[in-house]
Scaffold this active site. Structure first.
Site, mmCIF file in Angstrom:
data_model
loop_
_atom_site.group_PDB
_atom_site.id
_atom_site.type_symbol
_atom_site.label_atom_id
_atom_site.label_comp_id
_atom_site.label_asym_id
_atom_site.label_seq_id
_atom_site.Cartn_x
_atom_site.Cartn_y
_atom_site.Cartn_z
ATOM 1 N N HIS A 55 6.296 -0.546 -6.508
ATOM 2 C CA HIS A 55 4.886 -0.958 -6.604
ATOM 3 C C HIS A 55 4.004 0.250 -6.313
ATOM 4 O O HIS A 55 4.343 1.069 -5.463
ATOM 5 C CB HIS A 55 4.588 -2.069 -5.590
ATOM 6 N N ASP B 38 7.433 -9.687 -9.560
ATOM 7 C CA ASP B 38 8.096 -10.063 -10.817
ATOM 8 C C ASP B 38 9.584 -10.320 -10.659
ATOM 9 O O ASP B 38 10.184 -10.994 -11.500
ATOM 10 C CB ASP B 38 7.871 -8.966 -11.872
HETATM 11 C C1 SDX Z 1 2.985 -5.979 -11.145
HETATM 12 O O1 SDX Z 1 -0.781 -3.362 -9.316
HETATM 13 C C2 SDX Z 1 -0.422 -4.552 -9.035
HETATM 14 O O2 SDX Z 1 -0.813 -5.093 -7.992
HETATM 15 C C3 SDX Z 1 0.481 -5.253 -10.042
HETATM 16 C C4 SDX Z 1 1.059 -6.587 -9.617
HETATM 17 C C5 SDX Z 1 -0.016 -7.654 -9.597
HETATM 18 O O3 SDX Z 1 0.169 -8.675 -8.901
HETATM 19 O O4 SDX Z 1 -1.012 -7.521 -10.370
HETATM 20 O O5 SDX Z 1 1.656 -6.449 -8.349
HETATM 21 C C6 SDX Z 1 2.112 -7.072 -10.619
HETATM 22 O O6 SDX Z 1 2.673 -5.421 -12.157
HETATM 23 C C7 SDX Z 1 4.177 -5.536 -10.342
HETATM 24 C C8 SDX Z 1 4.929 -4.310 -10.989
HETATM 25 C C9 SDX Z 1 5.810 -4.803 -12.139
HETATM 26 N N1 SDX Z 1 6.431 -3.661 -12.800
HETATM 27 C C10 SDX Z 1 7.741 -3.389 -12.675
HETATM 28 O O7 SDX Z 1 8.523 -4.025 -11.959
HETATM 29 C C11 SDX Z 1 8.234 -2.227 -13.530
HETATM 30 C C12 SDX Z 1 9.166 -1.335 -12.691
HETATM 31 N N2 SDX Z 1 8.387 -0.685 -11.655
HETATM 32 C C13 SDX Z 1 8.023 0.701 -11.888
HETATM 33 O O8 SDX Z 1 7.764 1.039 -13.213
HETATM 34 C C14 SDX Z 1 7.003 1.199 -10.856
HETATM 35 O O9 SDX Z 1 7.490 0.880 -9.614
HETATM 36 C C15 SDX Z 1 5.564 0.753 -10.952
HETATM 37 C C16 SDX Z 1 5.007 0.947 -12.306
HETATM 38 C C17 SDX Z 1 5.410 -0.673 -10.549
HETATM 39 C C18 SDX Z 1 4.760 1.612 -9.962
HETATM 40 O O10 SDX Z 1 4.906 2.883 -10.424
HETATM 41 P P1 SDX Z 1 4.240 4.200 -9.752
HETATM 42 O O11 SDX Z 1 3.390 3.883 -8.607
HETATM 43 O O12 SDX Z 1 3.633 4.957 -10.872
HETATM 44 O O13 SDX Z 1 5.507 4.883 -9.167
HETATM 45 P P2 SDX Z 1 6.420 5.917 -9.971
HETATM 46 O O14 SDX Z 1 6.853 5.336 -11.290
HETATM 47 O O15 SDX Z 1 5.724 7.220 -9.966
HETATM 48 O O16 SDX Z 1 7.742 6.010 -9.072
HETATM 49 C C19 SDX Z 1 7.684 6.707 -7.808
HETATM 50 C C20 SDX Z 1 9.140 6.986 -7.450
HETATM 51 C C21 SDX Z 1 9.878 7.652 -8.595
HETATM 52 O O17 SDX Z 1 10.863 8.453 -8.008
HETATM 53 P P3 SDX Z 1 11.026 9.976 -8.563
HETATM 54 O O18 SDX Z 1 11.372 9.803 -10.032
HETATM 55 O O19 SDX Z 1 9.647 10.620 -8.365
HETATM 56 O O20 SDX Z 1 12.119 10.536 -7.720
HETATM 57 O O21 SDX Z 1 9.839 5.751 -7.208
HETATM 58 C C22 SDX Z 1 10.857 5.577 -8.212
HETATM 59 C C23 SDX Z 1 10.579 6.554 -9.324
HETATM 60 O O22 SDX Z 1 11.794 6.991 -9.904
HETATM 61 N N3 SDX Z 1 10.701 4.224 -8.730
HETATM 62 C C24 SDX Z 1 11.674 3.529 -9.305
HETATM 63 C C25 SDX Z 1 11.114 2.292 -9.624
HETATM 64 N N4 SDX Z 1 9.821 2.280 -9.261
HETATM 65 C C26 SDX Z 1 9.580 3.478 -8.717
HETATM 66 N N5 SDX Z 1 12.972 3.859 -9.568
HETATM 67 C C27 SDX Z 1 13.709 2.889 -10.169
HETATM 68 N N6 SDX Z 1 13.228 1.672 -10.511
HETATM 69 C C28 SDX Z 1 11.947 1.335 -10.251
HETATM 70 N N7 SDX Z 1 11.508 0.130 -10.572
#
Ligand code: SDX
Length: 372
Positions: free
Chosen positions: A273, A325
């Site tokens: 998140h 989710d």
């Molecule tokens: C919702 O904003 C809200 O409040 C949204 C929500 C709402 O109620 O409205 O909460 C609902 O949208 C929840 C999120 C649903 N999306 C997902 O589940 C998709 C998977 N999640 C990721 O894509 C990610 O965690 C995000 C998009 C949710 C957040 O992404 P960020 O803040 O841009 O974080 P990032 O992608 O830069 O990751 C930071 C680090 C990375 O490590 P490094 O590559 O830098 O070493 O954390 C890791 C990422 O690799 N990471 C993950 C991960 N999420 C972050 N690694 C594996 N799987 C994941 N899901």
């Protein structure tokens, strides 16, 4: 760009810094909900989500978001009557849904139908607070109806009108399945809707506020929000969680499956998140719901056990937690919702938060126009 690969990191040129994804940028003041990422807490109009979940109904929280306080019994009855009366669609719009390509994604149909509703809403271009409040209640009522009607149109079953004697959660399940849902299913659906109602300045809410900030009408702002929610990095993740669960045959396969995803740098859907640095407080309630709904499951593969194993593995290997989710997928599966409809159910709840934010934007507006 694939939905899994994201470049991170800001760009600095001279004394100008681009904050990619507006991470950490405060874009507005709001008193609708507050996401405390450090402590892993969520507050709807000051009420901790843990004090609302399992105590209030979704419609009481929708009323709270719109009116600023939980309803009295009388106010709750009036609000429910208002929404039930509005849970219908113009016949031309139903006809439009019937001619939509059968395999178009339900979120695309929802986005199209909400946009078309403005052409049948006599108050569409009336941006007065009173008219916008009425439109907000209409949309809070109509989005669940669109979802239920689309489900039955797709199955060539006759569409159903809401039952005035049951609440929104029960009506959604009734208008989908054509029979009165069991009490535990009504409770699970009501809690699912309550937990999804609002969540600070998430991407789809921000999209709605940007649209409203130009003084475009409420239907336009909600259409922007629906388009934004569909993305797999946002509300579209829940559908992909179920796709992932269906690819894993049993708990013993989980570690290898997750290792392979992480080795490819893929994001595990339903985890991580932008704001929460601890567990998403909503996940606790959805995990409990999912476990309850799967406890007697013999026929179905136990998606809850597989989910729980995924959670342990991802936490151990990446130190990240499930978001709203992740367990929403198994709760909706247990309620008989097909995965391609999961995000429309998310929208059927978030419409209450979106409309509250749109009203707040109109009330204290400044055109949202950053620089580049
Ligand atoms: C919702 O904003 C809200 O409040 C949204 C929500 C709402 O109620 O409205 O909460 C609902 O949208 C929840 C999120 C649903 N999306 C997902 O589940 C998709 C998977 N999640 C990721 O894509 C990610 O965690 C995000 C998009 C949710 C957040 O992404 P960020 O803040 O841009 O974080 P990032 O992608 O830069 O990751 C930071 C680090 C990375 O490590 P490094 O590559 O830098 O070493 O954390 C890791 C990422 O690799 N990471 C993950 C991960 N999420 C972050 N690694 C594996 N799987 C994941 N899901």
């Amino acid at each position: 760009m694939s939905e899994n690969f994201e470049k991170t990191g800001n760009i600095k040129t001279g004394d100008t810094e681009v904050i990619r994804g507006l991470e950490g940028v405060v874009a507005a003041e709001t008193d609708i909900s507050y996401v405390d990422g450090v402590n892993g807490d969520l507050y709807d109009k000051g009420y901790n989500i843990h004090d609302l979940a399992g105590v209030c109904t979704y419609m009481e929280v929708a009323y709270l978001l719109l009116h600023g306080d939980l309803p009295t019994k009388a106010e709750g009855r009036t609000f429910r009557q208002q929404t039930i009366n509005e849970m219908r669609l113009p016949s031309q719009v139903v006809k439009m849904m019937e001619i939509m390509p059968p395999h178009s994604h339900p979120m695309d149909v929802l986005r199209t139908v909400v946009s078309s509703l403005s052409n049948f809403d006599p108050e569409c271009d009336d941006n007065s607070p009173a008219s916008n409040k009425r439109k907000a209640i209409r949309l809070i009522a109509q989005i669940p109806t669109i979802v239920a009607h689309l489900y039955r149109i797709r199955r060539r079953e006759s569409i159903l009108s809401p039952d005035p004697h049951i609440n929104m959660a029960a009506n959604i399940l009734y208008m989908i399945n054509g029979k009165m849902p069991a009490e535990d299913h009504i409770r699970a659906m009501d809690q699912l809707l309550l937990l999804h109602a609002d969540h600070g300045m998430n991407a789809s809410t921000f999209a709605a506020r940007v649209t409203a900030s130009t003084h475009a009408d409420m239907h336009a702002a909600v259409t922007s929000a629906i388009g934004t929610l569909k993305g797999p990095l946002h509300g579209g993740a829940n559908e992909r969680v179920m796709k992932m669960l269906k690819e894993i045959n049993n708990v013993d396969e989980v570690e290898e499956y997750i290792d392979s995803m992480l080795a490819q740098g893929l994001r595990v859907m339903g985890f991580g998140h932008r704001v929460y640095k601890k567990e998403d407080p909503r996940a606790r309630h959805l995990r409990k719901s999912s476990e309850m709904l799967f406890k007697d499951t013999s026929a179905d593969k136990n998606f809850f056990s597989i989910s729980h194993r995924i959670e342990d593995i991802v936490l151990a290997k990446k130190g990240i937690y499930p978001n709203v989710d992740f367990y929403s997928a198994t709760v909706q599966h247990a309620l008989g919702i097909p995965e391609e409809f999961y995000t429309t159910i998310f929208a059927a709840s978030r419409i209450s938060g979106w409309t509250a934010h749109i009203l707040e934007q109109y009330a204290n507006n400044r055109l949202i126009r950053p620089t580049s």
